[in-house]
Design an enzyme around this catalytic site. Sequence first.
Site, short mmCIF file in Angstrom:
data_model
loop_
_atom_site.label_atom_id
_atom_site.label_comp_id
_atom_site.label_asym_id
_atom_site.label_seq_id
_atom_site.Cartn_x
_atom_site.Cartn_y
_atom_site.Cartn_z
N LYS A 6 -21.02 -19.57 -14.90
CA LYS A 6 -20.79 -21.00 -14.67
C LYS A 6 -21.92 -21.53 -13.79
O LYS A 6 -22.19 -21.01 -12.71
CB LYS A 6 -19.43 -21.21 -14.01
CG LYS A 6 -19.02 -22.68 -13.95
CD LYS A 6 -19.48 -23.33 -12.68
CE LYS A 6 -19.25 -24.83 -12.65
NZ LYS A 6 -19.40 -25.39 -11.29
N GLY A 9 -23.77 -28.14 -10.98
CA GLY A 9 -24.58 -29.31 -11.32
C GLY A 9 -25.88 -29.41 -10.53
O GLY A 9 -26.90 -29.86 -11.04
N GLY A 42 -21.84 -32.63 -11.71
CA GLY A 42 -21.30 -33.61 -10.78
C GLY A 42 -22.36 -34.49 -10.14
O GLY A 42 -22.19 -35.70 -10.01
N ASP A 159 -15.33 -25.72 -13.03
CA ASP A 159 -14.84 -24.38 -12.64
C ASP A 159 -13.58 -24.04 -13.43
O ASP A 159 -13.39 -22.90 -13.86
CB ASP A 159 -14.55 -24.33 -11.14
CG ASP A 159 -15.80 -24.56 -10.31
OD1 ASP A 159 -16.90 -24.29 -10.81
OD2 ASP A 159 -15.67 -25.03 -9.16
N LYS A 215 -13.20 -24.56 -6.45
CA LYS A 215 -13.74 -23.29 -6.91
C LYS A 215 -12.85 -22.12 -6.51
O LYS A 215 -12.61 -21.20 -7.28
CB LYS A 215 -15.15 -23.12 -6.34
CG LYS A 215 -16.07 -22.27 -7.22
CD LYS A 215 -17.48 -22.19 -6.66
CE LYS A 215 -18.23 -23.50 -6.70
NZ LYS A 215 -18.40 -24.03 -8.07
N1 LIG Z 1 -16.23 -23.08 3.15
C1 LIG Z 1 -17.20 -23.49 2.32
N2 LIG Z 1 -18.19 -22.61 1.95
C2 LIG Z 1 -19.19 -22.99 1.14
N3 LIG Z 1 -19.31 -24.24 0.61
C3 LIG Z 1 -18.35 -25.16 0.92
C4 LIG Z 1 -17.28 -24.82 1.78
N4 LIG Z 1 -16.49 -25.93 1.90
C5 LIG Z 1 -17.05 -26.89 1.17
N5 LIG Z 1 -18.18 -26.46 0.58
C6 LIG Z 1 -19.00 -27.27 -0.31
O1 LIG Z 1 -18.77 -26.88 -1.67
C7 LIG Z 1 -19.99 -27.09 -2.38
C8 LIG Z 1 -19.94 -26.32 -3.70
O2 LIG Z 1 -19.07 -26.95 -4.61
P1 LIG Z 1 -19.66 -27.97 -5.70
O3 LIG Z 1 -20.47 -29.03 -5.02
O4 LIG Z 1 -18.53 -28.41 -6.56
O5 LIG Z 1 -20.69 -27.04 -6.48
P2 LIG Z 1 -20.78 -26.65 -8.04
O6 LIG Z 1 -21.62 -27.70 -8.67
O7 LIG Z 1 -21.45 -25.31 -8.02
O8 LIG Z 1 -19.37 -26.59 -8.57
C9 LIG Z 1 -21.06 -26.68 -1.41
O9 LIG Z 1 -22.29 -27.27 -1.70
C10 LIG Z 1 -20.49 -27.12 -0.07
O10 LIG Z 1 -20.99 -28.41 0.26
MG LIG Z 2 -17.89 -28.07 -8.48
#
Ligand SMILES: Nc1ncnc2c1ncn2[C@@H]1O[C@H](COP(=O)(O)OP(=O)(O)O)[C@@H](O)[C@H]1O
Ligand SMILES: [Mg+2]
Length: 261
Positions: A6, A9, A42, A159, A215
Amino acid sequence: MKLLIKLGGTLLDEPASCGAIAAQLRDLVRRHPQTIVVHGGGRQMTRFLADRGVESRFQNGLRVSTPEVMDAVLKVFAGTVNKELVSVLISAGLRAVGLSGIDGALAQAEPLSPELGAVGRIVRTDPSVLIALIGAGFLPVVACVAGDAKGAVYNVNADQMAVACAAGFSVERLLFLTDVDGVRDAAGSVIPMLTAEAARSLIASGVATGGMLAKLESARAALEQGVDEVVIAPGSLPRVLEMLVAGEPIGTRFVLKGDGR
Ligand SMILES: Nc1ncnc2c1ncn2[C@@H]1O[C@H](COP(=O)(O)OP(=O)(O)O)[C@@H](O)[C@H]1O
Ligand SMILES: [Mg+2]
């Protein structure tokens, strides 16, 4: 071994990291042809909406999906992001084919909650199209949009789409490549191994929020649905896929219980 990768974005938004991942996928798919890619978008979606004066709103990491947002969901996820990724993969030498959960009724959903609009919860998967593509030597690249039996379209967190495809195609390993080094604790250190219970307390204490909250819930669902191994790892790390497949301890490995499983 069947694998699902996976891609977040943010990784896809940067040509350098996207190209690096494509080259790694080429080597991976050569050794493990039963591989599926699922992607988000996203960041691209937020930009697309902002350019049109539409503000993005989230609840628990999920994008509130009004009819206006849904038009963009198809254009951005199943359109630009999917096709740009497929193009990069093709140029890296992969036989990539882009599709969404709507195609071949791969993923069918129902509304998750009234406040979220057309955000879907996947209730049915039909892996036939994945089996057909992989059987013919293609790499399926799935955008996070689902349908239903009545012709509706749903925005599904990428996810959750990854989990549904992983379970439907019975993959052994689900690798979430994201824009952080792994799941961080309250002090900011990456947690190497996380149980479902520990993940719940990270959420409850507000340490894991937004996209990471979504996630972690997806990671738990994947294990409960029979995926053997779930890892959340940094997509920008050189050779990350090779190292993960070799079992090297990178990022955060997710386990159901604390017995090392
Ligand atoms: N405890 C945590 N550990 C790591 N990242 C976190 C945590 N809590 C929030 N985040 C946020 O989650 C983000 C990852 O999720 P997301 O932006 O949806 O990424 P993806 O596009 O990979 O799904 C990280 O960039 C971070 O800002
Ligand atoms: Mg995400």
